[in-house]
Scaffold this active site. Structure first.
Site, PDB file in Angstrom:
ATOM      1  N   ASP A 178       0.849  -1.216   0.000  1.00 13.70           N
ATOM      2  CA  ASP A 178       0.000   0.000   0.000  1.00 13.70           C
ATOM      3  C   ASP A 178       0.872   1.250   0.000  1.00 13.70           C
ATOM      4  OD1 ASP A 178       0.760  -0.355   2.706  1.00 13.70           O
ATOM      5  OD2 ASP A 178      -1.240   0.121   3.506  1.00 13.70           O
ATOM      6  N   ASP A 185      -5.418   0.190   5.950  1.00 10.65           N
ATOM      7  CA  ASP A 185      -6.220  -0.126   7.133  1.00 10.65           C
ATOM      8  C   ASP A 185      -7.322   0.910   7.342  1.00 10.65           C
ATOM      9  OD1 ASP A 185      -4.243  -1.989   7.257  1.00 10.65           O
ATOM     10  OD2 ASP A 185      -3.259  -1.183   9.038  1.00 10.65           O
ATOM     11  N   TYR A 195       9.268  -2.082  10.160  1.00 11.03           N
ATOM     12  CA  TYR A 195       8.311  -1.590   9.161  1.00 11.03           C
ATOM     13  C   TYR A 195       8.830  -0.335   8.444  1.00 11.03           C
ATOM     14  CZ  TYR A 195       3.830  -0.164   7.112  1.00 11.03           C
ATOM     15  OH  TYR A 195       2.837   0.219   6.243  1.00 11.03           O
TER      16      TYR A 195
HETATM   17  C1  GLA Z   1       0.275  -2.519   8.425  1.00 15.38           C
HETATM   18  C2  GLA Z   1       0.098  -1.098   7.879  1.00 15.38           C
HETATM   19  C3  GLA Z   1      -0.579  -1.122   6.508  1.00 15.38           C
HETATM   20  C4  GLA Z   1       0.116  -2.091   5.556  1.00 15.38           C
HETATM   21  C5  GLA Z   1       0.324  -3.456   6.228  1.00 15.38           C
HETATM   22  C6  GLA Z   1       1.119  -4.392   5.371  1.00 15.38           C
HETATM   23  O1  GLA Z   1      -0.980  -3.076   8.704  1.00 15.38           O
HETATM   24  O2  GLA Z   1      -0.697  -0.335   8.752  1.00 15.38           O
HETATM   25  O3  GLA Z   1      -0.617   0.173   5.954  1.00 15.38           O
HETATM   26  O4  GLA Z   1       1.324  -1.558   5.093  1.00 15.38           O
HETATM   27  O5  GLA Z   1       0.967  -3.324   7.486  1.00 15.38           O
HETATM   28  O6  GLA Z   1       0.433  -4.683   4.207  1.00 15.38           O
END
Ligand code: GLA
Length: 392
Positions: free
Chosen positions: A49, A185, A235
């Site tokens: 995303d 999300d 992340y």
């Molecule tokens: C977390 C982040 C999302 C996305 C996912 C991996 O949930 O909040 O924006 O990047 O990881 O797909």
């Protein structure tokens, strides 16, 4: 009777009753507004995303419910009762210029939204309850953010454009908890649809609904009960590596890249990890588009294959899986009637998502219970509606 390893949704009505009772006992009056926002599970399209790719999440029947009322002061008082713990936080409205991230950490999800809400926010009292498992990779954070935003809309008597709303909640998460998440999300928590997955184009921010109505098949989420910490270094590092690859190719994001471009990156003597991340993103975007097509065509065998391919890429190229999630997927693969399984969400723990025939669910659960090294919990991901105002 559900087994202790089954997470069962409490239901909107009883969460609303619980929140209203706590509000009345705490603030000695009744709330004037009530809202609900779901969690989500992503079917496919992870770690793309933030590269402007495609994602395919569904909103869950598990909810955050918030009730509230303005309090004629310039202070916001928020009580959160999640699991058995009661927490309270008090902070000033944005007009004071004093609204900043800080302790307690949980309140940053609420404060960030208050700070980013368009228009003046008056002081309010609120109670938050939820039946969403925390730290399971099912977007409990986005659920609290979008629920808070929806409460502020209800208290102010306004409706903000849903895409704008998702973007402001994402901005809140960047600025207050400090997690540089993508848009998936907050988008699906705002706009999810009962009986559908949402194919979201994270570049145009348009989406289309993909029907999920095959009664013989279910989406089972298996919580590994290993907790992840996405605000940690992993992340943001993945996100930066993907941006590095895009920069080297001269693109705004990896959405523009193809497999040929990934080969070019190898030629540029680029860091091997950066090449691996780019390969994942390019292939995962393609898989997600194909998965939506296969779902629409009812080709669940192909959907399942794409789930496994996605898991392997998240494990080997993106390197965001963990031994527990790998084990859950490996066990699921041995069960007849399972189409496919993969880790879902940010990774480093959290949940796996499995597409499985209804008739094989009990067999799958018992095999996981006897072979998985950890303590799993199961929940049925019945595709549900996004955030909404509730009548009180
Ligand atoms: C977390 C982040 C999302 C996305 C996912 C991996 O949930 O909040 O924006 O990047 O990881 O797909």
């Amino acid at each position: 009777m559900p087994a202790p390893t089954d997470a069962v949704s409490t239901g909107e009505a009883s969460l609303l009753r619980k929140a209203s009772d706590i509000f009345a006992a705490t603030f000695k009056r009744s709330p004037t507004a009530a809202v609900a926002a779901p969690g989500r599970v992503n079917l496919i399209g992870d770690h793309v995303d933030y590269c402007e790719g495609y994602v395919l999440p569904v909103a869950l029947p598990f909810l955050t419910v918030v009730v509230g009322a303005n309090n004629d002061t310039s202070t916001c008082c928020v009580v959160s009762v999640i699991d058995s713990g009661r927490k309270e936080a008090t902070f000033p409205t944005p007009s004071s210029g004093q609204l900043k991230p800080g302790e307690p950490a949980w309140a940053n999800y609420v404060k960030g939204v208050v700070a980013n809400f368009p228009g003046a926010v008056k002081g309010f009292d609120a109670v938050i309850v939820s039946d969403l498992p925390m730290g399971a990779g099912l977007s409990s954070s986005a659920s609290v953010e979008v629920a808070t935003f929806t409460l502020l809309e209800a208290l102010a008597g306004t409706n903000i454009d849903p895409v704008k709303k998702a973007q402001l909640c994402q901005k809140a998460e960047h600025e207050f908890p400090g997690m540089p998440c993508g848009i998936m999300d907050q988008y699906v928590v705002t706009m999810g649809k009962k009986d559908h997955a949402l194919l979201i184009d994270c570049r145009s921010l348009e989406s289309s609904q993909v029907p999920i109505t095959n009664g013989d098949t279910v989406i089972l989420v298996i919580n590994s009960n290993v907790k992840h910490q996405l605000t940690g270094s992993e992340y943001p590092q993945r996100r930066a590596q993907c941006q590095k690859a895009a920069d080297l190719l001269g693109f705004p994001s990896l959405r523009n890249a193809t497999s040929e471009h990934v080969k070019d990156l190898r030629g540029k003597k680029c860091d091997v990890d950066v090449v691996k991340r780019a390969q994942h993103v390019v292939e995962e975007i393609r898989r997600t588009e194909e998965c939506a097509k296969s779902l629409r065509a009812g080709d669940l065998e192909r959907v399942g294959e794409l789930f496994y391919e996605s898991h392997e890429a998240l494990r080997d190229l993106m390197e965001v899986s963990c031994p527990e999630l790998d084990q859950l997927v490996a066990i699921a693969k041995t069960v007849e009637g399972v189409y496919g399984a993969r880790m879902t969400g940010g990774g480093f723990g959290g949940s796996a998502v499995v597409l499985v025939k209804n008739a094989a669910v009990e067999q799958l659960k018992s095999r996981i219970l006897s072979e998985y090294k950890g303590k799993p919990t199961f929940l049925l991901a019945v595709p549900s509606d996004g955030a909404r105002k509730l009548n009180i």
